[in-house]
Design a protein around this motif. Structure first.
Motif, PDB file in Angstrom:
ATOM      1  N   VAL A 120      14.001  -4.391  -0.227  1.00 20.18           N
ATOM      2  CA  VAL A 120      13.693  -3.249   0.621  1.00 20.18           C
ATOM      3  C   VAL A 120      12.978  -2.221  -0.239  1.00 20.18           C
ATOM      4  O   VAL A 120      13.370  -1.965  -1.382  1.00 20.18           O
ATOM      5  CB  VAL A 120      14.963  -2.650   1.270  1.00 20.18           C
ATOM      6  N   VAL A 121      11.897  -1.654   0.295  1.00 18.95           N
ATOM      7  CA  VAL A 121      11.086  -0.668  -0.419  1.00 18.95           C
ATOM      8  C   VAL A 121      10.846   0.514   0.516  1.00 18.95           C
ATOM      9  O   VAL A 121      10.559   0.324   1.709  1.00 18.95           O
ATOM     10  CB  VAL A 121       9.740  -1.273  -0.870  1.00 18.95           C
ATOM     11  N   TRP A 122      10.978   1.743  -0.023  1.00 21.40           N
ATOM     12  CA  TRP A 122      10.682   2.963   0.730  1.00 21.40           C
ATOM     13  C   TRP A 122       9.332   3.504   0.283  1.00 21.40           C
ATOM     14  O   TRP A 122       8.930   3.320  -0.885  1.00 21.40           O
ATOM     15  CB  TRP A 122      11.773   4.003   0.500  1.00 21.40           C
ATOM     16  N   ARG A 123       8.638   4.184   1.164  1.00 23.11           N
ATOM     17  CA  ARG A 123       7.273   4.619   0.865  1.00 23.11           C
ATOM     18  C   ARG A 123       7.239   5.609  -0.299  1.00 23.11           C
ATOM     19  O   ARG A 123       6.288   5.633  -1.084  1.00 23.11           O
ATOM     20  CB  ARG A 123       6.580   5.199   2.086  1.00 23.11           C
ATOM     21  N   ASP A 124       8.272   6.448  -0.431  1.00 26.17           N
ATOM     22  CA  ASP A 124       8.344   7.414  -1.520  1.00 26.17           C
ATOM     23  C   ASP A 124       9.783   7.897  -1.631  1.00 26.17           C
ATOM     24  O   ASP A 124      10.656   7.509  -0.828  1.00 26.17           O
ATOM     25  CB  ASP A 124       7.390   8.594  -1.286  1.00 26.17           C
ATOM     26  N   ALA A 152       8.380   4.303   7.076  1.00 25.18           N
ATOM     27  CA  ALA A 152       9.230   4.857   6.022  1.00 25.18           C
ATOM     28  C   ALA A 152       9.726   3.791   5.064  1.00 25.18           C
ATOM     29  O   ALA A 152       9.957   4.071   3.882  1.00 25.18           O
ATOM     30  CB  ALA A 152      10.422   5.582   6.643  1.00 25.18           C
ATOM     31  N   SER A 153       9.917   2.559   5.556  1.00 18.45           N
ATOM     32  CA  SER A 153      10.508   1.517   4.717  1.00 18.45           C
ATOM     33  C   SER A 153      10.133   0.154   5.268  1.00 18.45           C
ATOM     34  O   SER A 153       9.797  -0.001   6.441  1.00 18.45           O
ATOM     35  CB  SER A 153      12.035   1.670   4.646  1.00 18.45           C
ATOM     36  N   ILE A 154      10.189  -0.832   4.375  1.00 18.32           N
ATOM     37  CA  ILE A 154       9.853  -2.215   4.718  1.00 18.32           C
ATOM     38  C   ILE A 154      10.840  -3.130   3.995  1.00 18.32           C
ATOM     39  O   ILE A 154      11.165  -2.900   2.831  1.00 18.32           O
ATOM     40  CB  ILE A 154       8.413  -2.579   4.293  1.00 18.32           C
ATOM     41  N   ASN A 155      11.281  -4.158   4.693  1.00 15.36           N
ATOM     42  CA  ASN A 155      12.098  -5.176   4.022  1.00 15.36           C
ATOM     43  C   ASN A 155      11.428  -6.533   4.128  1.00 15.36           C
ATOM     44  O   ASN A 155      10.583  -6.768   5.003  1.00 15.36           O
ATOM     45  CB  ASN A 155      13.503  -5.255   4.618  1.00 15.36           C
ATOM     46  N   VAL A 156      11.791  -7.416   3.233  1.00 12.09           N
ATOM     47  CA  VAL A 156      11.310  -8.791   3.253  1.00 12.09           C
ATOM     48  C   VAL A 156      12.406  -9.680   2.697  1.00 12.09           C
ATOM     49  O   VAL A 156      13.240  -9.238   1.902  1.00 12.09           O
ATOM     50  CB  VAL A 156      10.003  -8.938   2.443  1.00 12.09           C
ATOM     51  N   SER A 157      12.421 -10.927   3.130  1.00 13.77           N
ATOM     52  CA  SER A 157      13.359 -11.913   2.587  1.00 13.77           C
ATOM     53  C   SER A 157      12.678 -12.657   1.449  1.00 13.77           C
ATOM     54  O   SER A 157      11.725 -13.408   1.687  1.00 13.77           O
ATOM     55  CB  SER A 157      13.790 -12.916   3.666  1.00 13.77           C
ATOM     56  N   GLY A 158      13.174 -12.455   0.239  1.00 12.04           N
ATOM     57  CA  GLY A 158      12.617 -13.200  -0.890  1.00 12.04           C
ATOM     58  C   GLY A 158      12.775 -14.691  -0.721  1.00 12.04           C
ATOM     59  O   GLY A 158      11.986 -15.480  -1.258  1.00 12.04           O
ATOM     60  N   HIS A 184       0.801  -1.224   0.000  1.00 11.97           N
ATOM     61  CA  HIS A 184       0.000   0.000   0.000  1.00 11.97           C
ATOM     62  C   HIS A 184       0.836   1.276   0.000  1.00 11.97           C
ATOM     63  O   HIS A 184       0.516   2.253   0.705  1.00 11.97           O
ATOM     64  CB  HIS A 184      -0.972   0.014   1.186  1.00 11.97           C
ATOM     65  N   ALA A 185       1.916   1.300  -0.774  1.00  6.47           N
ATOM     66  CA  ALA A 185       2.649   2.552  -0.951  1.00  6.47           C
ATOM     67  C   ALA A 185       1.732   3.575  -1.617  1.00  6.47           C
ATOM     68  O   ALA A 185       0.888   3.215  -2.447  1.00  6.47           O
ATOM     69  CB  ALA A 185       3.895   2.327  -1.805  1.00  6.47           C
ATOM     70  N   PRO A 186       1.859   4.867  -1.278  1.00 11.74           N
ATOM     71  CA  PRO A 186       0.981   5.882  -1.876  1.00 11.74           C
ATOM     72  C   PRO A 186       0.995   5.852  -3.401  1.00 11.74           C
ATOM     73  O   PRO A 186      -0.048   6.004  -4.037  1.00 11.74           O
ATOM     74  CB  PRO A 186       1.548   7.198  -1.321  1.00 11.74           C
ATOM     75  N   ASP A 187       2.173   5.685  -3.997  1.00 14.14           N
ATOM     76  CA  ASP A 187       2.317   5.558  -5.451  1.00 14.14           C
ATOM     77  C   ASP A 187       3.343   4.459  -5.711  1.00 14.14           C
ATOM     78  O   ASP A 187       4.548   4.717  -5.699  1.00 14.14           O
ATOM     79  CB  ASP A 187       2.774   6.883  -6.069  1.00 14.14           C
ATOM     80  N   PRO A 188       2.898   3.225  -5.926  1.00  9.89           N
ATOM     81  CA  PRO A 188       3.845   2.117  -6.070  1.00  9.89           C
ATOM     82  C   PRO A 188       4.884   2.321  -7.164  1.00  9.89           C
ATOM     83  O   PRO A 188       6.020   1.857  -7.030  1.00  9.89           O
ATOM     84  CB  PRO A 188       2.933   0.927  -6.383  1.00  9.89           C
ATOM     85  N   ARG A 189       4.542   3.027  -8.237  1.00  5.22           N
ATOM     86  CA  ARG A 189       5.502   3.216  -9.322  1.00  5.22           C
ATOM     87  C   ARG A 189       6.587   4.219  -8.953  1.00  5.22           C
ATOM     88  O   ARG A 189       7.652   4.251  -9.583  1.00  5.22           O
ATOM     89  CB  ARG A 189       4.784   3.660 -10.597  1.00  5.22           C
ATOM     90  N   ALA A 190       6.334   5.049  -7.938  1.00  5.17           N
ATOM     91  CA  ALA A 190       7.321   6.050  -7.527  1.00  5.17           C
ATOM     92  C   ALA A 190       8.044   5.651  -6.245  1.00  5.17           C
ATOM     93  O   ALA A 190       8.882   6.409  -5.756  1.00  5.17           O
ATOM     94  CB  ALA A 190       6.631   7.399  -7.323  1.00  5.17           C
ATOM     95  N   ALA A 191       7.734   4.471  -5.710  1.00  3.00           N
ATOM     96  CA  ALA A 191       8.369   4.029  -4.464  1.00  3.00           C
ATOM     97  C   ALA A 191       9.723   3.389  -4.780  1.00  3.00           C
ATOM     98  O   ALA A 191       9.770   2.386  -5.486  1.00  3.00           O
ATOM     99  CB  ALA A 191       7.469   3.034  -3.743  1.00  3.00           C
ATOM    100  N   PRO A 192      10.829   3.939  -4.275  1.00  2.00           N
ATOM    101  CA  PRO A 192      12.130   3.333  -4.551  1.00  2.00           C
ATOM    102  C   PRO A 192      12.217   1.948  -3.905  1.00  2.00           C
ATOM    103  O   PRO A 192      11.686   1.711  -2.818  1.00  2.00           O
ATOM    104  CB  PRO A 192      13.129   4.292  -3.888  1.00  2.00           C
ATOM    105  N   GLY A 193      12.889   1.039  -4.585  1.00  2.00           N
ATOM    106  CA  GLY A 193      13.067  -0.300  -4.033  1.00  2.00           C
ATOM    107  C   GLY A 193      14.264  -0.966  -4.671  1.00  2.00           C
ATOM    108  O   GLY A 193      14.723  -0.568  -5.742  1.00  2.00           O
ATOM    109  N   ALA A 194      14.780  -1.981  -4.002  1.00  2.00           N
ATOM    110  CA  ALA A 194      15.955  -2.678  -4.502  1.00  2.00           C
ATOM    111  C   ALA A 194      15.942  -4.116  -4.026  1.00  2.00           C
ATOM    112  O   ALA A 194      15.427  -4.429  -2.950  1.00  2.00           O
ATOM    113  CB  ALA A 194      17.235  -1.986  -4.024  1.00  2.00           C
TER     114      ALA A 194
END
Length: 452
Positions: A276-280, A257-263, A103-113
């Motif tokens: 890891v994904v940041w909200r924006d 602000a951020s969430i991580n998960v183990s793939g 539920h990021a505000p804008d998933p396409r603009a949320a940085p992640g790696a």
């Protein structure tokens, strides 16, 4: 101390003539590929069976199609975006899928790696928290980060490696993780963030992320301290969305602000893979992101490692396409169902007290009742190992080191049938354990069980 011979004797069936090669240095001559394979293969036979490893959260089985895709992508370097644009684009797609799931505000603009695992993902999230605190100008003392003592060791590593004080909230009584009250009590103007764990390493329980965020909202109203939250969802971030969709723990909370998960855990990919994904974009300071062009194109990068095979990311994308929301919901709910039923049946055996029942993560933390005196939980662990099951026994951290538990992790592939077999072996082990001489009780039980 390794008391084995410094040389390895190779079966003459493989080589026609007996051969001896050194174990710990390069051999002088080459070996034929089948011989080298057989030597390594035979030694690895002594490892435990991964399917019976109830100690680990890590995925031990994938579909043949995923295996094949991984093998086809192992030679592709994930950072070579110019050479392997399709492979690296899958990384961005997976990060956007996770941002949308959370539920990021804008998933396409949320940085992640993608990362080599949740440990690296947590390091990156922690660095972003520290840099944001530095940019804010808030506080004049050394930075600190607040978390429960039940956090995974990677957070203690982060604090150590990057000069941040780790404010570890100890366990007390039957409270085994962080609460809103204990989190706020440890914060001050130098707190870079609070780590809330969605799936405690010790017992699988979810920490109350929404309550922690609400308490920090009140703290900011009183003091002006804007303390962000990172959710360490190494396991739970791919369980809660499917088993507890109404539980609010993710980017629906503005303070997260951020969430991580183990793939490689409940994302169902072989190790090692993390996300890891940041909200924006505002949650990830720009000065942490580097741009390099020596691979044939501009490459923005924010990782601790650099070169990595693309196979795990490809397999993650395969899983996302293959399973979709419905497939993950089916698998995660089945795992929770197996865990909850197994917990009930273990409690029914008599000697055991089940602390967590698989209602958060599909994980059981099991201890012995106080009136069981003839054996320790470590003895139970060793008895199950003789039957092939790997079930860890350990003590809880400071303030509750008197509490020793078994942790049983239920994941994809651990079926009701396997649970029946586990329970049968556990029941069969009890009479022999009950005939043992009385061991020491309390913290010394661990050394007794290991013969030290």
């Amino acid at each position: 101390m390794d008391d084995r011979s410094p040389e390895l004797s190779v079966n003459p069936v493989f080589t026609r003539e007996p051969v001896r090669i050194p174990r710990d240095q390069l051999p002088e001559d080459e070996l034929a590929p089948p011989v080298a394979y057989q030597i390594v293969h035979d030694e690895l036979l002594l490892d435990g069976n991964p399917r019976l490893n109830l100690a680990s959260f890590v995925t031990t089985w994938m579909e043949p199609e995923a295996d094949r895709l991984m093998a086809e992508s192992l030679d592709k370097n994930l950072v070579d975006r110019d050479e392997y644009p399709r492979t690296t684009d899958l990384e961005s797609r997976c990060a956007r899928m996770l941002a949308g799931l959370w539920h990021a505000p804008d998933p396409r603009a949320a940085p992640g790696a993608s990362t080599g695992g949740s440990s690296e993902a947590c390091m990156l999230a922690g660095l972003a928290l520290k840099r944001r605190w530095q940019h804010s100008g808030r506080g004049s003392g050394p930075p600190n980060i607040v978390m429960g003592v039940n956090t995974q060791v990677c957070w203690k590593k982060f604090a150590n490696y990057w000069d941040v004080e780790a404010r570890l909230v100890p366990m007390e009584g039957e409270r085994f993780h962080l609460t809103p009250e204990t989190a706020v009590a440890h914060c001050d103007e130098n707190t870079i963030g609070v780590v809330a764990v969605l799936g405690s390493t010790f017992d699988g329980s979810f920490e109350p992320v929404a309550g922690i965020c609400s308490a920090l909202d009140e703290l900011q109203a009183r003091t002006g301290w804007d303390v962000p939250v990172h959710v360490d969802g190494a396991s739970g971030a791919m369980v809660a969305p499917f088993c507890d969709p109404d539980l609010t723990w993710d980017f629906r909370l503005p303070r997260v602000a951020s969430i991580n998960v183990s793939g490689h855990k409940y994302d169902l990919v072989y190790p090692g893979l993390g996300w890891v994904v940041w909200r924006d974009a505002a949650a990830l300071p720009e000065d942490l992101v580097f741009s390099v062009n020596y691979l044939g194109g501009e490459l923005p990068t924010f990782t601790l490692a650099f070169s990595r095979p693309g196979g795990q990311v490809v397999a993650q994308y395969y899983n996302f396409l293959r399973l979709g929301y419905a497939g993950y919901r089916r698998i995660q709910r089945y795992s929770r169902e197996v865990a909850m039923l197994l917990g009930e049946r273990i409690a029914g055996l008599g000697p055991f007290r089940v602390l967590t029942h698989g209602t958060d993560l599909p994980v059981l933390a099991v201890t012995l009742r106080d009136d069981v005196l003839n054996y320790s939980i470590f003895d139970v662990s060793m008895a199950m190992r003789t039957a092939g099951w790997i079930v860890p026994a350990y003590t809880f951290p400071e303030h509750r080191t008197d509490l020793a538990v078994l942790r049983i992790v239920v994941r994809n592939g651990f079926t009701h049938d396997l649970a029946d077999l586990f329970l049968a072996d556990l029941r069969q082990a009890l009479p022999q354990l009950e005939r043992r001489a009385t061991p020491p009780r309390g913290p010394e039980a661990a050394s007794f069980a290991h013969g030290t």
